[in-house]
Design an enzyme around this catalytic site. Structure first.
Site, PDB file in Angstrom:
ATOM      1  N   GLY A  45       0.315  -4.845   1.241  1.00 54.24           N
ATOM      2  CA  GLY A  45       0.150  -4.110   2.493  1.00 54.24           C
ATOM      3  C   GLY A  45       0.929  -4.765   3.625  1.00 54.24           C
ATOM      4  O   GLY A  45       0.903  -5.989   3.794  1.00 54.24           O
ATOM      5  N   ASN A  46       1.614  -3.938   4.432  1.00 56.90           N
ATOM      6  CA  ASN A  46       2.455  -4.466   5.499  1.00 56.90           C
ATOM      7  C   ASN A  46       1.702  -4.689   6.796  1.00 56.90           C
ATOM      8  O   ASN A  46       0.722  -4.007   7.064  1.00 56.90           O
ATOM      9  CB  ASN A  46       3.612  -3.496   5.755  1.00 56.90           C
ATOM     10  CG  ASN A  46       4.691  -3.692   4.717  1.00 56.90           C
ATOM     11  OD1 ASN A  46       5.036  -4.815   4.377  1.00 56.90           O
ATOM     12  ND2 ASN A  46       5.197  -2.594   4.195  1.00 56.90           N
ATOM     13  N   ILE A  55       0.020   4.109  -4.319  1.00 57.26           N
ATOM     14  CA  ILE A  55       0.607   3.002  -5.079  1.00 57.26           C
ATOM     15  C   ILE A  55      -0.345   2.578  -6.189  1.00 57.26           C
ATOM     16  O   ILE A  55       0.047   2.386  -7.343  1.00 57.26           O
ATOM     17  CB  ILE A  55       0.940   1.802  -4.172  1.00 57.26           C
ATOM     18  CG1 ILE A  55       2.067   2.189  -3.207  1.00 57.26           C
ATOM     19  CG2 ILE A  55       1.344   0.588  -4.998  1.00 57.26           C
ATOM     20  CD1 ILE A  55       2.474   1.082  -2.257  1.00 57.26           C
ATOM     21  N   GLN A 114     -10.824 -10.362   4.224  1.00 57.78           N
ATOM     22  CA  GLN A 114     -10.562 -10.467   2.785  1.00 57.78           C
ATOM     23  C   GLN A 114     -10.323 -11.921   2.393  1.00 57.78           C
ATOM     24  O   GLN A 114     -10.685 -12.355   1.294  1.00 57.78           O
ATOM     25  CB  GLN A 114      -9.385  -9.572   2.389  1.00 57.78           C
ATOM     26  CG  GLN A 114      -9.746  -8.107   2.584  1.00 57.78           C
ATOM     27  CD  GLN A 114      -8.761  -7.141   1.961  1.00 57.78           C
ATOM     28  OE1 GLN A 114      -7.652  -7.513   1.634  1.00 57.78           O
ATOM     29  NE2 GLN A 114      -9.179  -5.896   1.804  1.00 57.78           N
ATOM     30  N   GLY A 119      -7.242  -0.943  -1.655  1.00 55.73           N
ATOM     31  CA  GLY A 119      -6.528   0.323  -1.412  1.00 55.73           C
ATOM     32  C   GLY A 119      -6.420   1.080  -2.710  1.00 55.73           C
ATOM     33  O   GLY A 119      -5.413   1.717  -3.014  1.00 55.73           O
ATOM     34  N   ALA A 120      -7.484   1.002  -3.528  1.00 50.77           N
ATOM     35  CA  ALA A 120      -7.397   1.438  -4.923  1.00 50.77           C
ATOM     36  C   ALA A 120      -7.307   2.949  -5.096  1.00 50.77           C
ATOM     37  O   ALA A 120      -6.992   3.407  -6.196  1.00 50.77           O
ATOM     38  CB  ALA A 120      -8.593   0.891  -5.702  1.00 50.77           C
ATOM     39  N   ARG A 140       4.910  -3.334  16.611  1.00 51.58           N
ATOM     40  CA  ARG A 140       4.540  -4.343  15.624  1.00 51.58           C
ATOM     41  C   ARG A 140       3.240  -5.022  16.033  1.00 51.58           C
ATOM     42  O   ARG A 140       2.389  -5.333  15.202  1.00 51.58           O
ATOM     43  CB  ARG A 140       5.653  -5.368  15.480  1.00 51.58           C
ATOM     44  CG  ARG A 140       5.328  -6.399  14.405  1.00 51.58           C
ATOM     45  CD  ARG A 140       6.440  -7.366  14.192  1.00 51.58           C
ATOM     46  NE  ARG A 140       6.640  -8.234  15.344  1.00 51.58           N
ATOM     47  CZ  ARG A 140       7.819  -8.781  15.646  1.00 51.58           C
ATOM     48  NH1 ARG A 140       8.876  -8.520  14.913  1.00 51.58           N
ATOM     49  NH2 ARG A 140       7.934  -9.562  16.693  1.00 51.58           N
ATOM     50  N   ASP A 163      12.396  -4.625  -3.223  1.00 53.76           N
ATOM     51  CA  ASP A 163      13.721  -4.733  -2.629  1.00 53.76           C
ATOM     52  C   ASP A 163      14.677  -5.425  -3.595  1.00 53.76           C
ATOM     53  O   ASP A 163      15.856  -5.073  -3.685  1.00 53.76           O
ATOM     54  CB  ASP A 163      13.626  -5.518  -1.323  1.00 53.76           C
ATOM     55  CG  ASP A 163      12.473  -5.028  -0.471  1.00 53.76           C
ATOM     56  OD1 ASP A 163      11.449  -5.735  -0.381  1.00 53.76           O
ATOM     57  OD2 ASP A 163      12.590  -3.911   0.059  1.00 53.76           O
ATOM     58  N   HIS A 197       9.628  -8.956   4.616  1.00 57.60           N
ATOM     59  CA  HIS A 197       9.649  -7.620   4.016  1.00 57.60           C
ATOM     60  C   HIS A 197       9.598  -6.590   5.136  1.00 57.60           C
ATOM     61  O   HIS A 197       8.583  -5.983   5.439  1.00 57.60           O
ATOM     62  CB  HIS A 197       8.463  -7.438   3.073  1.00 57.60           C
ATOM     63  CG  HIS A 197       8.438  -6.087   2.430  1.00 57.60           C
ATOM     64  ND1 HIS A 197       9.412  -5.645   1.579  1.00 57.60           N
ATOM     65  CD2 HIS A 197       7.556  -5.066   2.536  1.00 57.60           C
ATOM     66  CE1 HIS A 197       9.146  -4.421   1.191  1.00 57.60           C
ATOM     67  NE2 HIS A 197       8.022  -4.036   1.757  1.00 57.60           N
TER      68      HIS A 197
END
Lengths: 403, 327
Positions: free
Chosen positions: B131-132, B17, B113, B12-13, B99, B160, B188
């Site tokens: 990543g969530n 973030i 990955q 996700g470069a 979800r 958090d 998380h």
């Protein structure tokens, strides 16, 4: 507006920390105050986190961060403050946000003027100059009133050189050398390009110089550059590459990044700003760092322009210019071209600079004026009078008429 | 004698973030001023042009510690010889997504990955999943990368944790580094439990000063849980800078060690009644060089137990859903 010792003392008193430092802070230096304008923008966002982490002023230096924005920017600025809080940075002693320049610049040791008026649709270059001259005149005045006595100001917002000139002209109690316009980004870009061409590590490249204006007219100069301590031109023997590829690429790198990213270069600009202040504060040995500082006439550059030259940063926010480097013909041409642009920029905003009426004229100048007049050297008289405030010009005219 | 570079892969470069994280990595802010870094940047093909711009800016930074940069959409290249992998890239939650949908989109990504990491990364690679849904993504990763010791995989709850430290410090008007004894338990997600029952300032307990159980339940915990949304509301963008800072802290603590107790989502070993097979955020001690110990023997009061059980239940449910989807 001269600052009296009394008002200085009052301001120093008012800024004393109200919270006792806990014992955990005993190894840390008492806070330095850093102000960042345009703090909610892209460059500001990239910059403030790295400042808070201690990269800029050292890992033992507490920081009071003053974030300054326009009224419109105060809401996103709140978000930035939340994120700085969420970073739990041990070196961040306090963070304040304000749109009041005098509050924001109160007793600051370093000001990073990132915010500037962007070019709107249909705006001419002269409109851009004028819009920014207004902003930086205000900031110069506020810095003059409120900043700490030895504050250093880094101007990032474009047109950086002329903005620095305007700010300094509006800060008559501050040394011109306290204002620096950033050309470190161009230097780093040039270093990277040279390293890539030579297949070398960028950390082995040094003495790349950026002369002049932080604009497309800048002159990235490899005449004195070194790779691993050796003269770069003995390794990269390709004058054509330098003239046709290297120079234009460095000059236009900003557009190249926008084209690829779809957004302007925030992270690298922030990095260069951070590098500039870090090297000023902590020193960078004998390395040459290009900074646009007020010209002292060196290299034949018009005095009073903010012109990028190589400097050596001794630390503790002192620098000295690298003087009397040999300049070949090609370089001289390039350096003159960017100087010309800077003169035009200055002339475009001259009418917005504070009137010369209030500027004191040195006794030496008056004496030389008198001497030239008595000797009948009217050419010299006119030369000297050109730089004088209006009432002296009038006086000269009257004297010549009477003679 | 120069130190040899470590290879850090970031997925996700080209995202927000990473944009904040990469300059920290390149500047030596994560592993120290003596440690050169090689960056391998992974993106999906549509993001490669933007990634090219990011790489231009990394080069324009002239970072002395940045040894080299590779940009690619091929995980086998990105993960080649990786010493550290930061998995920021994930399928984002869209409006209306349950979800189950989020899991469905992300499982194949993390499975792929996992294979690539298992095949190409260094044997000692440390992987942090950002990543969530981070905890369950980490669980999937561990399941499909059998050669990577589970202790070398973690998920990020440091943001958090940092937010909790900052809130305690702000409410008591003390410097943040004088705060200790806080931790994050669990998933998380919105069920995470920011535990300040044992919070101290300069080693003096402050739970009562913070309002005791009632205030904490009513005010403090929701503040932490809603902080991300608050930042989005104010900035208009999500919290990239603080997330990147938390990733940097997580990596630094994990690799270089840490004086204080911090929070990481690590494989559960049965401590505190949490069943094995999930990645659960615990208070941990980072001994350096990747050695992480869950802090044992904390007495969990009734109040905290309720929260810990709730977040554990959610993780077990996510695990069941994930396993079902993978059949």
């Amino acid at each position: 507006m001269l600052r009296t010792a009394a008002s200085n003392a009052m301001r120093l008193g008012a800024s004393r920390a109200t919270r006792a430092l806990s014992t955990k802070n005993a190894d840390l230096l008492p806070p330095l105050k850093v102000a960042v304008t345009g703090a909610a923008g892209q460059i500001g966002y990239a910059l403030v986190m790295r400042i808070a982490s201690g990269e800029m002023l050292g890992k033992d230096q507490l920081i009071d961060l003053n974030l300054i924005e326009t009224e419109a920017g105060m809401s996103p600025l709140r978000g930035v403050m939340m994120e700085l809080e969420d970073g739990a940075f041990p070196l961040l002693s306090s963070v304040t946000a304000t749109s009041d320049l005098n509050k924001g610049f109160g007793d600051i040791n370093y000001a990073m003027l990132v915010g500037a008026s962007p070019r709107g649709p249909g705006m001419e270059r002269s409109d851009l100059m004028a819009a920014n001259a207004k902003i930086f005149a205000e900031q110069g005045k506020a810095l003059n009133t409120s900043a700490a006595v030895n504050a250093k100001v880094l101007v990032v917002g474009n047109p950086a050189n002329t903005n620095a000139l305007v700010a300094s002209e509006n800060a008559p109690d501050m040394w011109e050398e306290q204002f620096i316009a950033m050309t470190r980004l161009d230097q780093s870009r040039a270093q990277a390009l040279l390293a890539e061409k030579a297949g070398a590590d960028v950390k082995d490249v040094d003495r790349v110089i950026i002369w002049g204006n932080h604009s497309a007219s800048q002159y990235p100069d490899l005449s004195h550059a070194r790779i691993g301590g050796k003269w770069a031109k003995s390794i990269v023997k390709d004058d054509k590459w330098i003239k046709d590829e290297f120079i234009p690429r460095v000059q236009k790198r900003g557009a190249e990044v926008i084209s690829a990213r779809g957004a302007s270069s925030a992270a690298s600009a922030a990095s260069a700003a951070l590098d500039t202040v870090r090297d000023l504060h902590l020193g960078s040995g004998d390395a040459w760092q290009s900074n646009a500082v007020v010209s002292d006439g060196g290299y034949g550059i018009h005095k009073g322009l903010w012109y990028s030259v190589p400097t050596i940063c001794k630390g503790d926010s002192h620098f000295r210019r690298v003087q009397r480097l040999p300049i070949d013909d090609f370089s001289a041409k390039m350096m003159t071209a960017t100087e010309k642009e800077l003169i035009e920029e200055r002339d475009a905003v001259r009418h917005l600079l504070p009137g010369h009426e209030s500027k004191p004229v040195s006794w030496n100048v008056l004496e030389s004026l008198q001497t030239s007049f008595e000797e009948g050297d009217m050419k010299a008289v006119d030369e000297i009078a050109k730089e004088l405030p209006a009432q002296f010009k009038k006086g000269v005219k009257t004297a010549k008429a009477a003679a | 004698m120069t130190v040899s570079p470590i290879t850090v892969c970031v997925t996700g470069a080209a995202g927000q973030i990473s944009y904040s994280l990469l300059s920290m990595l390149a500047a030596g802010n994560v592993f120290g001023p003596e440690q050169p870094v090689t960056l391998h940047l992974l993106e999906i093909p549509p993001a490669l042009p933007a990634l090219a711009g990011v790489v231009m800016e990394l080069l324009d930074g002239a970072y002395p510690l940045l040894h080299s940069v590779t940009q690619t959409a091929d995980p086998s290249i990105a993960f080649a010889d990786a010493d550290i992998a930061v998995l920021v890239g994930a399928f984002p939650r869209r409006a209306g997504m349950e979800r189950k949908d989020l899991l469905q989109k992300n499982l194949p990504i993390f499975k792929r990955q996992a294979h690539a990491l298992n095949e190409h990364a260094s044997k000692h690679v440390k992987v942090v999943v950002v990543g969530n849904p981070a905890n369950t993504n980490a669980m999937v990763l561990a399941a499909f990368a059998p050669d990577i010791p589970r202790a070398n995989i973690s998920a990020l709850t440091r943001l958090d944790h940092n937010r909790t430290m900052a809130q305690v410090a702000a409410r008591l008007d003390v410097p943040v580094q004088s705060v200790a004894g806080v931790c994050i338990w669990g998933n998380h997600s919105s069920t995470q439990y920011p535990d300040i029952t044992r919070a101290t300032v300069d080693n003096a307990p402050v739970f009562d000063k913070l309002g005791g159980f009632e205030i904490v339940a009513r005010d403090f915990i929701p503040t932490i849980q809603k902080r991300g949304a608050e930042v989005i509301k104010a900035r208009g963008f999500s919290s990239a800078m603080s997330a990147a800072s938390a990733i940097a802290d997580h990596l630094r603590s994990w690799v270089c060690g840490e004086d204080h107790i911090v929070s990481m989502a690590v494989p559960s070993d049965g401590s505190y009644g949490i069943k094995e097979g999930v990645f659960f955020s615990f208070p941990v001690r980072c001994m350096g060089d990747g050695v992480v110990e869950i802090v044992k023997g904390i007495e969990i009061d009734e109040f905290s137990k309720r929260y810990i059980d709730a977040t554990a239940e959610e993780l077990y449910a996510e695990r069941e859903e994930a396993l079902a989807l993978l059949e």
